[in-house]
Design a protein around this motif. Structure first.
Motif, PDB file in Angstrom:
ATOM      1  N   ILE A  35      16.249 -12.204 -64.477  1.00 49.85           N
ATOM      2  CA  ILE A  35      15.089 -12.896 -65.038  1.00 49.85           C
ATOM      3  C   ILE A  35      13.874 -11.978 -65.027  1.00 49.85           C
ATOM      4  O   ILE A  35      13.179 -11.810 -66.044  1.00 49.85           O
ATOM      5  CB  ILE A  35      14.791 -14.182 -64.241  1.00 49.85           C
ATOM      6  N   PHE A  36      13.601 -11.384 -63.888  1.00 48.73           N
ATOM      7  CA  PHE A  36      12.384 -10.581 -63.744  1.00 48.73           C
ATOM      8  C   PHE A  36      12.477  -9.255 -64.492  1.00 48.73           C
ATOM      9  O   PHE A  36      11.488  -8.785 -65.067  1.00 48.73           O
ATOM     10  CB  PHE A  36      12.092 -10.350 -62.258  1.00 48.73           C
ATOM     11  N   ILE A  37      13.652  -8.651 -64.519  1.00 50.53           N
ATOM     12  CA  ILE A  37      13.824  -7.401 -65.263  1.00 50.53           C
ATOM     13  C   ILE A  37      13.625  -7.627 -66.755  1.00 50.53           C
ATOM     14  O   ILE A  37      12.900  -6.884 -67.429  1.00 50.53           O
ATOM     15  CB  ILE A  37      15.220  -6.797 -64.987  1.00 50.53           C
ATOM     16  N   MET A  38      14.259  -8.673 -67.300  1.00 55.68           N
ATOM     17  CA  MET A  38      14.158  -8.950 -68.727  1.00 55.68           C
ATOM     18  C   MET A  38      12.744  -9.363 -69.128  1.00 55.68           C
ATOM     19  O   MET A  38      12.247  -8.958 -70.181  1.00 55.68           O
ATOM     20  CB  MET A  38      15.159 -10.033 -69.130  1.00 55.68           C
ATOM     21  N   ALA A  39      12.100 -10.173 -68.282  1.00 54.42           N
ATOM     22  CA  ALA A  39      10.748 -10.610 -68.606  1.00 54.42           C
ATOM     23  C   ALA A  39       9.793  -9.422 -68.622  1.00 54.42           C
ATOM     24  O   ALA A  39       8.981  -9.275 -69.547  1.00 54.42           O
ATOM     25  CB  ALA A  39      10.276 -11.658 -67.600  1.00 54.42           C
ATOM     26  N   PHE A  40       9.880  -8.551 -67.619  1.00 52.95           N
ATOM     27  CA  PHE A  40       8.991  -7.382 -67.586  1.00 52.95           C
ATOM     28  C   PHE A  40       9.281  -6.438 -68.747  1.00 52.95           C
ATOM     29  O   PHE A  40       8.358  -5.863 -69.341  1.00 52.95           O
ATOM     30  CB  PHE A  40       9.152  -6.639 -66.258  1.00 52.95           C
ATOM     31  N   LEU A  41      10.562  -6.287 -69.095  1.00 49.20           N
ATOM     32  CA  LEU A  41      10.929  -5.452 -70.232  1.00 49.20           C
ATOM     33  C   LEU A  41      10.329  -6.012 -71.524  1.00 49.20           C
ATOM     34  O   LEU A  41       9.835  -5.251 -72.372  1.00 49.20           O
ATOM     35  CB  LEU A  41      12.453  -5.376 -70.342  1.00 49.20           C
ATOM     36  N   SER A  42      10.331  -7.324 -71.661  1.00 51.35           N
ATOM     37  CA  SER A  42       9.738  -7.954 -72.840  1.00 51.35           C
ATOM     38  C   SER A  42       8.240  -7.699 -72.899  1.00 51.35           C
ATOM     39  O   SER A  42       7.684  -7.384 -73.950  1.00 51.35           O
ATOM     40  CB  SER A  42      10.016  -9.460 -72.833  1.00 51.35           C
ATOM     41  N   HIS A  43       7.567  -7.838 -71.762  1.00 50.63           N
ATOM     42  CA  HIS A  43       6.113  -7.622 -71.734  1.00 50.63           C
ATOM     43  C   HIS A  43       5.765  -6.181 -72.088  1.00 50.63           C
ATOM     44  O   HIS A  43       4.773  -5.929 -72.803  1.00 50.63           O
ATOM     45  CB  HIS A  43       5.562  -7.983 -70.354  1.00 50.63           C
ATOM     46  N   MET A  44       6.565  -5.227 -71.604  1.00 48.37           N
ATOM     47  CA  MET A  44       6.340  -3.823 -71.968  1.00 48.37           C
ATOM     48  C   MET A  44       6.562  -3.615 -73.463  1.00 48.37           C
ATOM     49  O   MET A  44       5.837  -2.855 -74.111  1.00 48.37           O
ATOM     50  CB  MET A  44       7.280  -2.924 -71.163  1.00 48.37           C
ATOM     51  N   SER A  45       7.556  -4.302 -74.008  1.00 45.75           N
ATOM     52  CA  SER A  45       7.871  -4.154 -75.432  1.00 45.75           C
ATOM     53  C   SER A  45       6.737  -4.661 -76.312  1.00 45.75           C
ATOM     54  O   SER A  45       6.460  -4.088 -77.373  1.00 45.75           O
ATOM     55  CB  SER A  45       9.168  -4.897 -75.766  1.00 45.75           C
ATOM     56  N   TYR A  46       6.075  -5.738 -75.896  1.00 43.77           N
ATOM     57  CA  TYR A  46       4.920  -6.235 -76.654  1.00 43.77           C
ATOM     58  C   TYR A  46       3.829  -5.163 -76.740  1.00 43.77           C
ATOM     59  O   TYR A  46       3.207  -4.976 -77.798  1.00 43.77           O
ATOM     60  CB  TYR A  46       4.347  -7.496 -75.996  1.00 43.77           C
ATOM     61  N   LEU A 204       5.994 -15.247 -68.767  1.00 39.20           N
ATOM     62  CA  LEU A 204       5.263 -15.084 -67.509  1.00 39.20           C
ATOM     63  C   LEU A 204       5.301 -16.377 -66.695  1.00 39.20           C
ATOM     64  O   LEU A 204       5.479 -16.341 -65.466  1.00 39.20           O
ATOM     65  CB  LEU A 204       3.819 -14.676 -67.785  1.00 39.20           C
ATOM     66  N   VAL A 205       5.140 -17.510 -67.369  1.00 37.77           N
ATOM     67  CA  VAL A 205       5.231 -18.805 -66.682  1.00 37.77           C
ATOM     68  C   VAL A 205       6.614 -18.965 -66.055  1.00 37.77           C
ATOM     69  O   VAL A 205       6.746 -19.476 -64.935  1.00 37.77           O
ATOM     70  CB  VAL A 205       4.933 -19.963 -67.663  1.00 37.77           C
ATOM     71  N   ASP A 206       7.656 -18.514 -66.749  1.00 37.64           N
ATOM     72  CA  ASP A 206       9.008 -18.574 -66.194  1.00 37.64           C
ATOM     73  C   ASP A 206       9.116 -17.732 -64.923  1.00 37.64           C
ATOM     74  O   ASP A 206       9.740 -18.156 -63.932  1.00 37.64           O
ATOM     75  CB  ASP A 206      10.029 -18.082 -67.224  1.00 37.64           C
ATOM     76  N   GLU A 207       8.540 -16.544 -64.949  1.00 35.17           N
ATOM     77  CA  GLU A 207       8.581 -15.687 -63.767  1.00 35.17           C
ATOM     78  C   GLU A 207       7.922 -16.372 -62.575  1.00 35.17           C
ATOM     79  O   GLU A 207       8.471 -16.386 -61.459  1.00 35.17           O
ATOM     80  CB  GLU A 207       7.876 -14.361 -64.050  1.00 35.17           C
ATOM     81  N   ILE A 208       6.741 -16.910 -62.790  1.00 37.35           N
ATOM     82  CA  ILE A 208       6.020 -17.582 -61.703  1.00 37.35           C
ATOM     83  C   ILE A 208       6.808 -18.799 -61.220  1.00 37.35           C
ATOM     84  O   ILE A 208       6.918 -19.046 -60.017  1.00 37.35           O
ATOM     85  CB  ILE A 208       4.610 -17.999 -62.177  1.00 37.35           C
ATOM     86  N   GLY A 209       7.379 -19.547 -62.173  1.00 35.82           N
ATOM     87  CA  GLY A 209       8.172 -20.720 -61.805  1.00 35.82           C
ATOM     88  C   GLY A 209       9.381 -20.362 -60.963  1.00 35.82           C
ATOM     89  O   GLY A 209       9.651 -21.001 -59.932  1.00 35.82           O
ATOM     90  N   PHE A 210      10.097 -19.316 -61.363  1.00 37.79           N
ATOM     91  CA  PHE A 210      11.277 -18.923 -60.596  1.00 37.79           C
ATOM     92  C   PHE A 210      10.899 -18.318 -59.243  1.00 37.79           C
ATOM     93  O   PHE A 210      11.686 -18.393 -58.297  1.00 37.79           O
ATOM     94  CB  PHE A 210      12.138 -17.949 -61.401  1.00 37.79           C
TER      95      PHE A 210
END
Length: 364
Positions: A35-46, A204-210
């Motif tokens: 979860i955290f790896i994919m979310a951070f990768l997405s944020h970097m991609s933006y 980001l909300v998903d990261e905080i939630g998890f």
């Protein structure tokens, strides 16, 4: 301003990853780090997409972004299923993963085939690069994936709330808020403004939630919690051997109890002759009687209790598991009681003999 939005989210995401790493324990599901790896990768991609100088760079950033787009929701769904203590067959996991992989494969054709994107171009808006694309006929599968996983997730949350009293309502509420915000971000947020990508905030909300969920999730898994507590306490140690009695591994407690095992190589027989012989006899006895008997092993003045059981990998028997506990204090206490009783009996017999002799002398 828009670039700052993505940068701030990326920084907060990185902080979430650091917190996750500090909280990570060995018995957490592998889905959490995904979860955290994919979310951070997405944020970097933006950010990479916003800073792209040409179509090729923008397309590459967009394809990396689709890793999170195609898999992040799936991983979140699987994690929520796990939290709700629902066990799906392996073929269901395979089909869902294959479906997401198929769609990601279509996303990778952008720029080569007109099936996912018919055409792509870039333009600069509000100081950042925006990818202008015309969707191809297969892009609708991406929307179908999002809707399917969203509906399944909502269904799982409802099922967990109604049918599973052993599932934390707190965790279900957090997961529900995450899903509600994802629905808002994808279907409502874009109608408010298209200048920013709302899904970045949803991730980001998903990261905080998890993060909030993982802080207590293992407390509800008593089997893993007990195992972790036992290993952390260090009162019990475990040794695993394969079906041919070859050493596999042992816990730190065992290496402390019996240092001769600390240097034993994996996949070979126990190298210490005495240990190999005695453990071999215990295993033969266990195989013959199919009953786990408690054995006593003495070493350097310490007394250990050893129990043998089958070692399973899933439902498949793979070897033998030795549970070793330090019982020195208890055994010494029992031996002390036994010595006291023996001495007491000896004194009683001596006094009885003396009384008998005195009576004989008096002619009684």
């Amino acid at each position: 301003m828009v670039l700052g939005y993505y940068v701030v989210i990326c920084i907060i995401s990185f902080i979430c990853c650091v917190i996750f790493y500090l909280k990570l324990r060995s018995n957490y599901s592998f889905l959490f780090p995904l979860i955290f790896i994919m979310a951070f990768l997405s944020h970097m991609s933006y950010i990479f997409l916003a800073l792209s100088k040409n179509v090729e760079e923008a397309l590459l950033a967009n394809k990396i972004l689709y890793i999170g787009g195609c898999y992040l929701q799936l991983v979140g769904l699987m994690l929520i299923i796990s939290i709700c203590n629902i066990h799906l067959p392996k073929w269901v996991h395979f089909l869902m993963t294959a479906f997401s992989t198929l769609i990601y494969g279509f996303a990778l054709t952008a720029g080569y085939l007109p099936i996912f994107y018919k055409s792509v171009d870039i333009e600069v808006r509000n100081g950042i690069t925006v990818l202008i694309k015309e969707y191809g006929p297969l892009h609708i599968l991406f929307y179908i994936e999002i809707i399917i996983y969203l509906l399944i997730t909502v269904g799982v949350l409802i099922y967990g709330w109604v049918k599973r009293p052993d599932v934390s309502r707190r965790n279900l509420m957090i997961a529900a808020v995450m899903q509600i915000f994802s629905i808002f971000a994808y279907f409502v947020g874009r109608s408010i403004t298209k200048e920013i990508e709302w899904m970045a905030l949803a991730d980001l909300v998903d990261e905080i939630g998890f993060l909030l969920i993982m802080d207590r999730v293992m407390l509800y898994k008593v089997d893993a919690l007990v195992s972790s507590s036992i290993l952390e306490d260090g009162s019990f140690g475990y040794v695993s051997l394969d079906l041919n009695k070859k050493y596999l591994s042992s816990t730190d407690a065992v290496k402390r109890f019996i240092p001769r095992l600390a240097g034993n190589h994996a996949d070979v027989e126990i190298e210490d002759d005495e240990l190999r012989e005695v453990i071999g006899k215990w295993i033969d006895d266990f195989k013959a009687n199919n009953v786990s008997t408690t054995h006593t092993y003495r070493h350097n003045g310490s007394i250990y209790l050893v129990r043998i059981s089958d070692l399973y990998d899933g439902r498949r028997k793979r070897g033998y598991l030795l549970e070793i506990s330090d019982d020195t204090a208890h055994q010494q206490h029992l031996e002390g009681i036994e010595r006291y009783n023996k001495n007491l009996n000896a004194e009683l017999m001596a006094k009885t003999k003396l009384i008998k002799e005195l009576r004989e002398e008096k002619g009684e």
